[in-house]
Design an enzyme around this catalytic site. Structure first.
Site, short mmCIF file in Angstrom:
data_model
loop_
_atom_site.label_atom_id
_atom_site.label_comp_id
_atom_site.label_asym_id
_atom_site.label_seq_id
_atom_site.Cartn_x
_atom_site.Cartn_y
_atom_site.Cartn_z
N GLY A 65 -119.36 -1.18 86.04
CA GLY A 65 -118.74 -0.86 84.76
C GLY A 65 -119.76 -0.37 83.76
N ASN B 113 -116.93 2.80 87.17
CA ASN B 113 -115.72 2.63 86.37
C ASN B 113 -116.10 2.82 84.91
OD1 ASN B 113 -113.39 1.84 85.12
ND2 ASN B 113 -113.46 -0.31 85.80
N TRP B 114 -115.80 4.00 84.39
CA TRP B 114 -116.20 4.29 83.00
C TRP B 114 -115.33 3.56 81.99
CZ3 TRP B 114 -117.11 10.37 82.81
CH2 TRP B 114 -118.19 10.69 83.66
N LYS B 115 -114.22 2.99 82.45
CA LYS B 115 -113.27 2.30 81.57
C LYS B 115 -112.87 3.23 80.41
CE LYS B 115 -115.02 -2.12 83.08
NZ LYS B 115 -115.26 -3.52 82.80
N HIS C 296 -107.16 -3.94 88.33
CA HIS C 296 -108.37 -4.39 87.64
C HIS C 296 -108.01 -5.56 86.71
CE1 HIS C 296 -111.84 -4.48 85.01
NE2 HIS C 296 -112.49 -3.84 85.97
N GLU D 221 -114.15 -8.95 92.18
CA GLU D 221 -114.73 -9.01 90.84
C GLU D 221 -114.35 -10.34 90.17
OE1 GLU D 221 -115.55 -4.82 89.18
OE2 GLU D 221 -113.46 -5.27 88.78
N SER E 218 -120.94 -7.13 86.18
CA SER E 218 -122.28 -7.06 85.59
C SER E 218 -123.35 -6.51 86.54
CB SER E 218 -122.70 -8.44 85.07
OG SER E 218 -121.79 -8.87 84.08
P1 PGA Z 1 -119.14 -4.55 84.39
O1 PGA Z 1 -117.66 -4.11 84.81
O2 PGA Z 1 -120.06 -3.90 85.41
O3 PGA Z 1 -119.32 -3.98 83.02
O4 PGA Z 1 -119.20 -6.02 84.44
C1 PGA Z 1 -117.26 -4.10 86.16
C2 PGA Z 1 -115.80 -3.81 86.24
O5 PGA Z 1 -115.05 -4.30 85.40
O6 PGA Z 1 -115.35 -3.09 87.15
#
Ligand code: PGA
Length: 249
Positions: free
Chosen positions: A222, A9-11, A95, A163, A201
């Site tokens: 992420g 998930n590149w956000k 999400h 999550e 994380s």
């Molecule tokens: P993160 O994000 O790995 O940076 O904690 C995960 C996500 O929000 O899907």
């Protein structure tokens, strides 16, 4: 048998050139890896380009990070399932950042899940309790709401990502006990055919420990997914460990 998965998930990260380089690097590194499904979810503006790059090898699938539930119409700024379906196989729905910053509630999440299925997309449904002190039953409630009106025989067409919000982007995963407890509760809701991922994380330090657990089919990554080296390492480890351990039936 459920497939082991790693989802990026590149956000809201990457400019055009970053997306191009990251997608190309991932595609080339994933090509020799067998036994897992890798999915990359770039920002929607790069969906077409990233999909073209990844399709050249055919190994890595593409997902959108969000969509609206209507198929078309006067909805300025939104993207619809019909726009995504020719480009991507997956779409992340619900999400916690969408829930927190864009006020998506359980009703909207459910509408989006139903629309994704209707239009041939596989929703990756994100659920998770807000605070470390919140009960896992909060996540289960979100899941049940998200699945309202979805017939059980379609549960094989969804993916669930657990999550815990308090573990997202914090540099520290939830404890294994906690994750496994949540996985078992989610499995009771969705049955045996739905892949269940852990997210929060995830990084290279603990990927092997996560992969060793047969209750965890995959990971939603992420921050570590926008660094090619760490994401590739995560995929390699997931493939290496899961080929011995598999996923629990
Ligand atoms: P993160 O994000 O790995 O940076 O904690 C995960 C996500 O929000 O899907």
């Amino acid at each position: 048998m459920r497939r082991p998965m790693v989802v990026a998930n590149w956000k809201m990260n990457t400019r055009a050139s970053d997306a191009y380089i990251l997608a190309t690097t991932i595609r080339n590194a994933i090509a020799p890896i067998e036994g897992i499904e890798v999915v990359v979810c770039p920002p929607s503006i790069w969906l077409g380009e990233v999909s073209d790059i990844l399709k050249k090898d055919g190994k890595v699938n593409v997902g959108a990070q969000n969509m609206f539930y209507e198929a078309e119409g006067a909805f300025t700024g939104e993207i619809s399932p019909l726009m995504i379906v020719d480009i991507a196989k997956y779409v992340i729905i619900g999400h916690s950042e969408r829930r927190a910053y864009f006020y998506e509630n359980d009703f909207i999440v459910n509408e989006k899940v139903l629309a994704a299925i209707k239009h041939g997309l596989t929703p990756i449904i994100c659920v998770g309790e807000k605070h470390k002190s919140s009960p896992i039953s909060d996540a289960i409630k979100q899941l049940n709401e998200a699945l309202t009106h979805l017939p059980k025989n379609r549960f094989k067409d969804i993916v669930v990502a657990y999550e815990p919000v308090w573990a997202i982007n914090k540099g520290k995963v939830a404890s294994m006990d906690h994750i496994v407890k949540a996985m078992i509760k989610i499995r009771e809701v969705v049955g045996r055919d739905t892949p269940i991922l852990y997210g929060g994380s995830v990084n290279t330090d603990h990927i092997t420990d996560l992969a060793k657990r047969p209750e965890i089919d995959g990971v939603l990554v992420g921050s570590a997914s926008i660094r090619a080296a760490s994401f590739i390492k995560i995929c390699q480890e997931w493939a290496a460990t899961k080929s011995f351990k598999g996923c629990a039936a």
